[in-house]
Design a protein around this motif. Structure first.
Motif, mmCIF file in Angstrom:
data_model
loop_
_atom_site.group_PDB
_atom_site.id
_atom_site.type_symbol
_atom_site.label_atom_id
_atom_site.label_comp_id
_atom_site.label_asym_id
_atom_site.label_seq_id
_atom_site.Cartn_x
_atom_site.Cartn_y
_atom_site.Cartn_z
ATOM 1 N N UNK A 163 0.833 -1.200 0.000
ATOM 2 C CA UNK A 163 0.000 0.000 0.000
ATOM 3 C C UNK A 163 0.870 1.254 0.000
ATOM 4 N N UNK A 164 1.984 1.215 0.728
ATOM 5 C CA UNK A 164 2.909 2.344 0.729
ATOM 6 C C UNK A 164 3.444 2.616 -0.672
ATOM 7 N N UNK A 165 3.812 1.535 -1.363
ATOM 8 C CA UNK A 165 4.329 1.676 -2.727
ATOM 9 C C UNK A 165 3.238 2.216 -3.645
ATOM 10 N N UNK A 166 2.036 1.647 -3.530
ATOM 11 C CA UNK A 166 0.910 2.071 -4.354
ATOM 12 C C UNK A 166 0.597 3.550 -4.133
ATOM 13 N N UNK A 167 0.585 3.987 -2.884
ATOM 14 C CA UNK A 167 0.253 5.379 -2.570
ATOM 15 C C UNK A 167 1.321 6.360 -3.042
ATOM 16 N N UNK A 168 2.523 5.855 -3.310
ATOM 17 C CA UNK A 168 3.592 6.729 -3.805
ATOM 18 C C UNK A 168 3.507 6.943 -5.316
ATOM 19 N N UNK A 169 2.602 6.195 -5.964
ATOM 20 C CA UNK A 169 2.431 6.303 -7.407
ATOM 21 C C UNK A 169 1.503 7.468 -7.755
ATOM 22 N N UNK A 170 1.607 7.998 -8.974
ATOM 23 C CA UNK A 170 0.684 9.051 -9.409
ATOM 24 C C UNK A 170 -0.766 8.568 -9.345
ATOM 25 N N UNK A 171 -1.676 9.475 -9.059
ATOM 26 C CA UNK A 171 -3.084 9.123 -8.932
ATOM 27 C C UNK A 171 -3.602 8.461 -10.213
ATOM 28 N N UNK A 172 -3.134 8.955 -11.365
ATOM 29 C CA UNK A 172 -3.599 8.394 -12.635
ATOM 30 C C UNK A 172 -3.232 6.915 -12.752
ATOM 31 N N UNK A 173 -2.038 6.556 -12.296
ATOM 32 C CA UNK A 173 -1.633 5.151 -12.333
ATOM 33 C C UNK A 173 -2.452 4.336 -11.344
ATOM 34 N N UNK A 174 -2.654 4.888 -10.167
ATOM 35 C CA UNK A 174 -3.459 4.192 -9.163
ATOM 36 C C UNK A 174 -4.850 3.864 -9.714
ATOM 37 N N UNK A 175 -5.447 4.839 -10.379
ATOM 38 C CA UNK A 175 -6.816 4.672 -10.869
ATOM 39 C C UNK A 175 -6.917 3.644 -11.987
ATOM 40 N N UNK A 176 -5.856 3.478 -12.764
ATOM 41 C CA UNK A 176 -5.908 2.578 -13.918
ATOM 42 C C UNK A 176 -5.366 1.184 -13.621
ATOM 43 N N UNK A 177 -4.617 1.042 -12.540
ATOM 44 C CA UNK A 177 -3.910 -0.211 -12.293
ATOM 45 C C UNK A 177 -4.852 -1.371 -11.999
ATOM 46 N N UNK A 178 -5.919 -1.101 -11.258
ATOM 47 C CA UNK A 178 -6.861 -2.178 -10.916
ATOM 48 C C UNK A 178 -7.500 -2.781 -12.167
ATOM 49 N N UNK A 179 -7.992 -1.904 -13.049
ATOM 50 C CA UNK A 179 -8.653 -2.370 -14.266
ATOM 51 C C UNK A 179 -7.654 -3.090 -15.178
ATOM 52 N N UNK A 180 -6.443 -2.561 -15.246
ATOM 53 C CA UNK A 180 -5.400 -3.171 -16.077
ATOM 54 C C UNK A 180 -5.068 -4.579 -15.600
ATOM 55 N N UNK A 181 -4.886 -4.741 -14.293
ATOM 56 C CA UNK A 181 -4.585 -6.064 -13.745
ATOM 57 C C UNK A 181 -5.771 -7.013 -13.945
ATOM 58 N N UNK A 182 -6.985 -6.528 -13.764
ATOM 59 C CA UNK A 182 -8.161 -7.363 -13.943
ATOM 60 C C UNK A 182 -8.240 -7.873 -15.376
ATOM 61 N N UNK A 183 -7.911 -7.008 -16.332
ATOM 62 C CA UNK A 183 -7.933 -7.404 -17.734
ATOM 63 C C UNK A 183 -6.935 -8.510 -18.032
ATOM 64 N N UNK A 184 -5.757 -8.409 -17.446
ATOM 65 C CA UNK A 184 -4.750 -9.454 -17.651
ATOM 66 C C UNK A 184 -5.188 -10.759 -17.002
ATOM 67 N N UNK A 185 -5.717 -10.671 -15.793
ATOM 68 C CA UNK A 185 -6.169 -11.881 -15.107
ATOM 69 C C UNK A 185 -7.246 -12.604 -15.910
ATOM 70 N N UNK A 186 -8.118 -11.827 -16.538
ATOM 71 C CA UNK A 186 -9.208 -12.423 -17.303
ATOM 72 C C UNK A 186 -8.704 -13.138 -18.563
ATOM 73 N N UNK A 187 -7.559 -12.721 -19.065
ATOM 74 C CA UNK A 187 -6.980 -13.398 -20.226
ATOM 75 C C UNK A 187 -6.564 -14.821 -19.886
ATOM 76 N N UNK A 188 -6.158 -15.036 -18.634
ATOM 77 C CA UNK A 188 -5.671 -16.349 -18.239
ATOM 78 C C UNK A 188 -4.279 -16.609 -18.781
ATOM 79 N N UNK A 189 -3.733 -17.742 -18.418
ATOM 80 C CA UNK A 189 -2.361 -18.082 -18.806
ATOM 81 C C UNK A 189 -2.178 -18.081 -20.322
#
Length: 222
Positions: A163-189
């Protein structure tokens, strides 16, 4: 020592460390070349204390301290409440985080030194980071090693550090990172492998599973 002046790489054991000038890569850009010992197989680079001091002084000039391999792993895990399932998926997601997401927002990050390997881009630094984080109690690894059932997730202490690392990131990255990771997870291996192999063909050159990921890929190279 194998020969005078040569030493087998302590990490991969497959090549000798070679004296030379080696690049310091941050944000996928070469900051400078520095004298050291390097492995031609796994890209391990060893610097002496004098050179390390010079490198630390270079890093101090950055507005934001470059995040290392362990911190990149923690940031990726924090981007979802779900664990990452499978070492192959984790490795490819960290690869894309470094190559794309951190670059998109100009986040300085030390290169994990990805190389072409049996399943595409691979980093000895990232695998070492998993063990380090596990030993420190920041992540927990469960399930059969190197299987689809292997799971990586944050512990309570790891969640606080991430959380410390995440909070040190720009707000724009914070806002997009969740959706980006979810998209990759949905692709599967299989989906992530296909994405990486198509976008980064260099890293598939030593793949043992290329025919499974991209059937008849050799006929499409022309």
């Amino acid at each position: 020592m194998d020969k005078e002046g040569e030493k087998t790489c302590p990490r991969c054991g497959k090549a000798d460390l070679v004296v030379g000038e080696y690049p310091l890569v941050i944000l996928d850009n070469v900051i400078g070349d520095f004298p050291g010992l390097g492995c031609t197989n796994c890209e391990l680079v060893c610097f002496d204390e004098k050179t390390s001091i010079v490198i630390r002084n270079v890093i101090k000039d950055f507005e934001m301290r470059p995040i290392n391999s362990e911190e990149q792993c923690l940031l990726l895990l924090f981007a979802s409440s779900k664990p990452i399932r499978g070492a192959t998926v984790f490795m490819k997601e960290v690869f894309l985080l470094f190559k794309e997401k951190l670059n998109e927002f100009n986040i300085p990050a030390l290169s994990p030194h990805f190389i072409p390997y049996h399943y595409g881009p691979y980093s000895f630094d990232i695998e070492s980071a998993w063990h380090t984080l596990d030993d420190l109690g920041l992540i927990k690894i469960e399930g059969q090693k190197s299987s689809k059932g292997e799971s990586f997730y944050l512990t309570e202490e790891g969640m606080e550090r991430a959380k410390e690392i995440f909070n040190s990131m720009p707000v724009e990255l914070q806002e997009s990172l969740y959706e980006w990771r979810r998209g990759l997870d949905e692709l599967g291996r299989d989906g992530i492998l296909k994405l990486v192999y198509q976008k980064y063909p260099y890293y598939r050159t030593k793949s043992k599973i290329i025919d499974d990921v991209l059937p008849n890929w050799a006929h499409r190279r022309a």
